[in-house]
Design a protein around this motif. Structure first.
Motif, PDB file in Angstrom:
ATOM      1  N   THR A 141      61.323 -38.022  -1.198  1.00 16.60           N
ATOM      2  CA  THR A 141      62.343 -39.069  -1.102  1.00 16.60           C
ATOM      3  C   THR A 141      63.704 -38.471  -0.760  1.00 16.60           C
ATOM      4  N   LEU A 142      64.066 -37.415  -1.469  1.00 19.08           N
ATOM      5  CA  LEU A 142      65.399 -36.843  -1.265  1.00 19.08           C
ATOM      6  C   LEU A 142      65.541 -36.212   0.116  1.00 19.08           C
ATOM      7  N   ARG A 143      64.470 -35.609   0.610  1.00 21.89           N
ATOM      8  CA  ARG A 143      64.568 -34.982   1.939  1.00 21.89           C
ATOM      9  C   ARG A 143      64.651 -36.045   3.020  1.00 21.89           C
ATOM     10  N   LEU A 144      64.006 -37.189   2.787  1.00 21.60           N
ATOM     11  CA  LEU A 144      64.126 -38.306   3.739  1.00 21.60           C
ATOM     12  C   LEU A 144      65.560 -38.821   3.798  1.00 21.60           C
ATOM     13  N   HIS A 145      66.272 -38.641   2.680  1.00 17.70           N
ATOM     14  CA  HIS A 145      67.611 -39.202   2.596  1.00 17.70           C
ATOM     15  C   HIS A 145      68.692 -38.129   2.570  1.00 17.70           C
ATOM     16  N   GLY A 146      68.465 -37.056   3.309  1.00 16.93           N
ATOM     17  CA  GLY A 146      69.567 -36.147   3.620  1.00 16.93           C
ATOM     18  C   GLY A 146      69.649 -34.861   2.832  1.00 16.93           C
ATOM     19  N   PHE A 147      68.787 -34.671   1.820  1.00 13.92           N
ATOM     20  CA  PHE A 147      68.844 -33.385   1.116  1.00 13.92           C
ATOM     21  C   PHE A 147      68.101 -32.347   1.962  1.00 13.92           C
ATOM     22  N   ARG A 148      68.823 -31.327   2.390  1.00 13.01           N
ATOM     23  CA  ARG A 148      68.245 -30.430   3.396  1.00 13.01           C
ATOM     24  C   ARG A 148      67.229 -29.456   2.805  1.00 13.01           C
ATOM     25  N   SER A 149      67.542 -28.863   1.685  1.00 10.89           N
ATOM     26  CA  SER A 149      66.614 -27.836   1.172  1.00 10.89           C
ATOM     27  C   SER A 149      65.842 -28.350  -0.044  1.00 10.89           C
ATOM     28  N   ARG A 150      64.715 -27.712  -0.243  1.00  8.21           N
ATOM     29  CA  ARG A 150      63.865 -28.000  -1.392  1.00  8.21           C
ATOM     30  C   ARG A 150      64.602 -27.721  -2.707  1.00  8.21           C
ATOM     31  N   LYS A 151      65.382 -26.631  -2.675  1.00 11.88           N
ATOM     32  CA  LYS A 151      66.106 -26.203  -3.876  1.00 11.88           C
ATOM     33  C   LYS A 151      67.141 -27.282  -4.268  1.00 11.88           C
ATOM     34  N   GLU A 152      67.883 -27.724  -3.245  1.00 10.51           N
ATOM     35  CA  GLU A 152      68.905 -28.767  -3.480  1.00 10.51           C
ATOM     36  C   GLU A 152      68.250 -30.042  -4.038  1.00 10.51           C
ATOM     37  N   ALA A 153      67.093 -30.409  -3.431  1.00  7.40           N
ATOM     38  CA  ALA A 153      66.401 -31.627  -3.856  1.00  7.40           C
ATOM     39  C   ALA A 153      65.882 -31.480  -5.293  1.00  7.40           C
ATOM     40  N   THR A 154      65.347 -30.302  -5.605  1.00  2.00           N
ATOM     41  CA  THR A 154      64.837 -30.076  -6.966  1.00  2.00           C
ATOM     42  C   THR A 154      65.974 -30.153  -7.980  1.00  2.00           C
ATOM     43  N   GLU A 155      67.102 -29.564  -7.636  1.00  2.00           N
ATOM     44  CA  GLU A 155      68.250 -29.601  -8.559  1.00  2.00           C
ATOM     45  C   GLU A 155      68.710 -31.042  -8.806  1.00  2.00           C
ATOM     46  N   GLN A 156      68.732 -31.824  -7.723  1.00  2.00           N
ATOM     47  CA  GLN A 156      69.143 -33.229  -7.864  1.00  2.00           C
ATOM     48  C   GLN A 156      68.127 -33.994  -8.724  1.00  2.00           C
ATOM     49  N   ALA A 157      66.820 -33.725  -8.522  1.00  2.00           N
ATOM     50  CA  ALA A 157      65.781 -34.394  -9.306  1.00  2.00           C
ATOM     51  C   ALA A 157      65.961 -34.078 -10.793  1.00  2.00           C
TER      52      ALA A 157
END
Ligand SMILES: Nc1ncnc2c1ncn2[C@@H]1O[C@H](COP(=O)(O)OP(=O)(O)OP(=O)(O)O)[C@@H](O)[C@H]1O
Length: 274
Positions: free
Chosen positions: A119-135
């Motif tokens: 979901t986060l990568r579809l909506h602009g989070f570029r890296s896996r690390k960034e998306a995991t931190e946001q989650a």
């Protein structure tokens, strides 16, 4: 609250549905608005048009239903008439949906973490690390212990109440301006309901997200909503603050709804069972 920005502005919304009985009016001339940080509750008997109103805002009306009149503005932008592709972009980024049964919202074959990251990568989070931190941040905001572990789990490994809080965390992970919650506590027992109410309080506290909350449970409405609209047969028959509708209703129907609430066994205030 009046100096806050209007997030959702619905005017004269009218929806017709096609059924065995022919064409019927499911929603008629419905008007309301929600500001940032505000929770608007919609209450009313089954079939009065609550879900149709929510679905129209998300651009998810079933094929049997059509929006025949009115305007839906999100952040000043008109949503009616937008191309389906554009609505797909808006859903999830600017408006998110929380449904009654979280099991239907998750893919049972994927871990919670992979669904967050997708979901986060579809909506602009570029890296896996960034998306995991946001989650992890979002799950922690939902008061869920050990968010890192939750990300590695599958939906069936979590209780219904935990999964609902995870879904709410997922729904705010893209920082939508509006959250539409259709009966978010209906499938839960009273303890888990308290946890979900707390989760919505945490979202309210940031004073940014507008929340449209549909619930037949007036205890939940009382705990969370700033204002309420009462619907009957597709129309708004009364609206106002929770206090006004509870203590001084103009319509007999509104009075009956609150009286029915008092017969329920548990009450909630600010998320706590009292
Ligand atoms: N998929 C559908 N096709 C045709 N008519 C529908 C459909 N879904 C709902 N309706 C009709 O639209 C009207 C409004 O229904 P809606 O689901 O919005 O009510 P509701 O207030 O959300 O009820 P509930 O609390 O039971 O979910 C009702 O008359 C219902 O029968």
């Amino acid at each position: 609250m009046s100096d806050r920005q209007t997030v959702l502005d619905v005017r004269h919304l009218s929806i017709e549905v096609q059924s065995d009985r022919g064409q019927t009016k499911a929603v008629q001339d419905v008007t309301f608005r929600i500001r940032a940080g505000e929770v608007l509750g919609i209450v009313g008997e089954s079939g009065c048009g609550k879900s149709m109103t929510c679905l129209s805002i998300l651009g998810l009306l079933p094929p049997s239903a059509s929006l025949t009149y009115g305007s839906i503005r999100l952040g000043g932008r008109e949503l009616t008439g937008l191309a389906p592709r554009e609505m797909i972009r808006i859903r999830g980024s600017e408006v998110s949906l929380v449904v009654q049964n979280p099991m239907t919202a998750f893919n049972p074959l994927l871990t919670i973490g992979s669904q967050f990251i997708e979901t986060l990568r579809l909506h602009g989070f570029r890296s896996r690390k960034e998306a995991t931190e946001q989650a992890i941040r979002c799950l922690a905001r939902m008061n869920l212990k050990d968010p890192g572990r939750i990300l590695s789990q599958y939906p069936f490994e979590l209780s219904g109440g935990m999964l609902q809080r995870v879904m709410i965390g997922l729904s705010i992970s893209t920082n939508p301006a509006l959250l539409v919650a259709d009966e978010p506590t209906t499938a839960l027992d009273s303890m888990n309901r308290g946890g979900v109410i707390d989760a919505f309080h945490a979202i309210k506290a940031n004073r940014e997200t507008a929340i449209l909350l549909v619930s037949h449970d007036l205890n939940v409405i009382e705990a969370l909503a700033d204002a309420v609209v009462v619907m009957k047969k597709g129309r708004i028959i009364e609206s106002g603050t929770v206090e006004k509708l509870r203590d001084n209703p103009e319509q007999e129907y509104t009075k009956l709804l609150w009286e029915a609430r008092l017969t329920r066994s548990s009450r909630y205030q600010n998320g706590s069972r009292v």
